[in-house]
Design a protein around this motif. Structure first.
Motif, mmCIF file in Angstrom:
data_model
loop_
_atom_site.group_PDB
_atom_site.id
_atom_site.type_symbol
_atom_site.label_atom_id
_atom_site.label_comp_id
_atom_site.label_asym_id
_atom_site.label_seq_id
_atom_site.Cartn_x
_atom_site.Cartn_y
_atom_site.Cartn_z
ATOM 1 N N CYS A 138 48.530 33.882 33.890
ATOM 2 C CA CYS A 138 47.984 35.241 33.922
ATOM 3 C C CYS A 138 48.955 36.173 34.645
ATOM 4 C CB CYS A 138 46.609 35.265 34.595
ATOM 5 S SG CYS A 138 46.511 34.417 36.177
ATOM 6 N N LEU A 139 48.901 37.430 34.242
ATOM 7 C CA LEU A 139 49.757 38.472 34.804
ATOM 8 C C LEU A 139 48.916 39.704 35.080
ATOM 9 C CD1 LEU A 139 52.661 38.172 32.227
ATOM 10 C CD2 LEU A 139 52.773 37.464 34.628
ATOM 11 N N LEU A 140 49.237 40.424 36.155
ATOM 12 C CA LEU A 140 48.518 41.654 36.481
ATOM 13 C C LEU A 140 49.434 42.592 37.239
ATOM 14 C CD1 LEU A 140 45.766 43.165 36.493
ATOM 15 C CD2 LEU A 140 45.366 42.113 38.735
ATOM 16 N N TRP A 141 49.579 43.811 36.732
ATOM 17 C CA TRP A 141 50.389 44.833 37.391
ATOM 18 C C TRP A 141 49.596 45.543 38.464
ATOM 19 C CZ3 TRP A 141 55.482 45.904 36.573
ATOM 20 C CH2 TRP A 141 56.078 45.363 35.434
ATOM 21 N N HIS A 142 50.272 45.947 39.522
ATOM 22 C CA HIS A 142 49.697 46.887 40.489
ATOM 23 C C HIS A 142 49.694 48.249 39.803
ATOM 24 C CE1 HIS A 142 49.556 49.582 43.972
ATOM 25 N NE2 HIS A 142 48.917 48.577 44.567
ATOM 26 N N PRO A 143 48.709 49.105 40.075
ATOM 27 C CA PRO A 143 48.651 50.420 39.422
ATOM 28 C C PRO A 143 49.904 51.274 39.606
ATOM 29 C CG PRO A 143 46.598 49.963 40.520
ATOM 30 C CD PRO A 143 47.544 48.871 40.912
ATOM 31 N N LEU A 175 42.871 39.816 39.959
ATOM 32 C CA LEU A 175 42.228 41.118 40.033
ATOM 33 C C LEU A 175 42.629 41.784 41.344
ATOM 34 C CD1 LEU A 175 39.959 42.914 38.693
ATOM 35 C CD2 LEU A 175 38.357 41.705 40.179
ATOM 36 N N TRP A 176 42.938 43.071 41.286
ATOM 37 C CA TRP A 176 43.153 43.848 42.501
ATOM 38 C C TRP A 176 41.802 44.341 42.996
ATOM 39 C CZ3 TRP A 176 47.550 44.068 45.144
ATOM 40 C CH2 TRP A 176 48.741 43.805 44.480
ATOM 41 N N ALA A 177 41.567 44.292 44.306
ATOM 42 C CA ALA A 177 40.372 44.905 44.880
ATOM 43 C C ALA A 177 40.483 46.411 44.698
ATOM 44 C CB ALA A 177 40.246 44.550 46.365
ATOM 45 N N SER A 178 39.377 47.107 44.798
ATOM 46 C CA SER A 178 39.357 48.545 44.511
ATOM 47 C C SER A 178 40.274 49.361 45.422
ATOM 48 C CB SER A 178 37.931 49.087 44.574
ATOM 49 O OG SER A 178 37.382 48.870 45.860
ATOM 50 N N ASP A 179 40.565 48.855 46.616
ATOM 51 C CA ASP A 179 41.485 49.580 47.514
ATOM 52 C C ASP A 179 42.939 49.150 47.326
ATOM 53 O OD1 ASP A 179 41.549 47.057 48.685
ATOM 54 O OD2 ASP A 179 40.795 47.723 50.628
ATOM 55 N N TYR A 180 43.182 48.191 46.447
ATOM 56 C CA TYR A 180 44.516 47.653 46.132
ATOM 57 C C TYR A 180 45.208 47.024 47.344
ATOM 58 C CZ TYR A 180 43.556 50.335 41.995
ATOM 59 O OH TYR A 180 42.938 50.845 40.887
ATOM 60 N N LYS A 181 44.447 46.675 48.364
ATOM 61 C CA LYS A 181 45.006 46.014 49.549
ATOM 62 C C LYS A 181 44.688 44.524 49.557
ATOM 63 C CE LYS A 181 44.844 50.173 52.357
ATOM 64 N NZ LYS A 181 44.327 50.812 53.553
ATOM 65 N N LYS A 182 43.918 44.094 48.578
ATOM 66 C CA LYS A 182 43.527 42.703 48.487
ATOM 67 C C LYS A 182 43.704 42.214 47.056
ATOM 68 C CE LYS A 182 40.143 43.213 52.208
ATOM 69 N NZ LYS A 182 41.183 43.530 53.102
ATOM 70 N N VAL A 183 43.995 40.926 46.935
ATOM 71 C CA VAL A 183 44.175 40.272 45.648
ATOM 72 C C VAL A 183 43.100 39.203 45.500
ATOM 73 C CG1 VAL A 183 45.709 38.793 44.295
ATOM 74 C CG2 VAL A 183 46.667 40.636 45.684
ATOM 75 N N LEU A 184 42.404 39.222 44.384
ATOM 76 C CA LEU A 184 41.440 38.162 44.063
ATOM 77 C C LEU A 184 42.051 37.270 43.011
ATOM 78 C CD1 LEU A 184 38.851 40.796 44.021
ATOM 79 C CD2 LEU A 184 38.096 38.571 44.832
ATOM 80 N N SER A 185 41.825 35.968 43.144
ATOM 81 C CA SER A 185 42.286 35.035 42.119
ATOM 82 C C SER A 185 41.198 34.008 41.873
ATOM 83 C CB SER A 185 43.593 34.358 42.535
ATOM 84 O OG SER A 185 43.427 33.639 43.735
ATOM 85 N N CYS A 186 41.130 33.537 40.636
ATOM 86 C CA CYS A 186 40.198 32.469 40.304
ATOM 87 C C CYS A 186 40.995 31.313 39.721
ATOM 88 C CB CYS A 186 39.108 32.950 39.359
ATOM 89 S SG CYS A 186 39.643 33.545 37.745
#
Length: 131
Positions: free
Chosen positions: A42-47, A86-97
């Motif tokens: 999986c890949l995810l960009w920061h905004p 997934l980025w948390a809504s404040d973009y200061k935390k990273v969620l992973s499953c």
């Protein structure tokens, strides 16, 4: 695959354990990132488009500096393939499953695990594949 928020870059993850960042305009490979030791799942960009997260079969997530083409931070704690980010809504935390059935919340700057849910997500102990 994942397009950057600005649409000018494309990230691809491979079974050869590499992440590549491509220029959409020219088709040129700008960076080949080879810090993972498992297939990229999986890949995810920061905004901002400056950072890219990659999760893999080696149970870790890496944040890459997309402009420099270098690993910037490693997030470890899962026991199985990282299947979603997934980025948390404040973009200061990273969620992973993970395929191990866990969900983890990491501090994006320090990589410290701030929360881990490892039990009770599935009665049959199935992996978590999406968030």
């Amino acid at each position: 695959m994942a397009f950057s928020p600005q649409g000018d870059l494309l990230a691809t993850g491979s079974i050869d354990t590499t992440v590549r960042i491509w220029s959409v305009a020219s088709g040129e490979c700008l960076h080949t990132l080879s810090d993972l030791s498992g297939e990229v799942e999986c890949l995810l960009w920061h905004p901002s488009g400056l950072a890219l997260l990659a999760g893999s079969q080696d149970a870790q997530t890496i944040m890459f500096n997309a402009k420099k083409g270098q690993a910037a931070m490693y997030y470890c704690g899962h026991r199985g393939t990282v299947t979603g980010l997934l980025w948390a809504s404040d973009y200061k935390k990273v969620l992973s499953c993970s395929a191990d059935g866990s969900v983890m919340l990491f501090n994006a700057k320090t990589s410290e695990v701030e929360m881990a849910i490892t039990k009770g997500l599935s009665e049959d102990q199935a992996g978590v594949v999406s968030m």
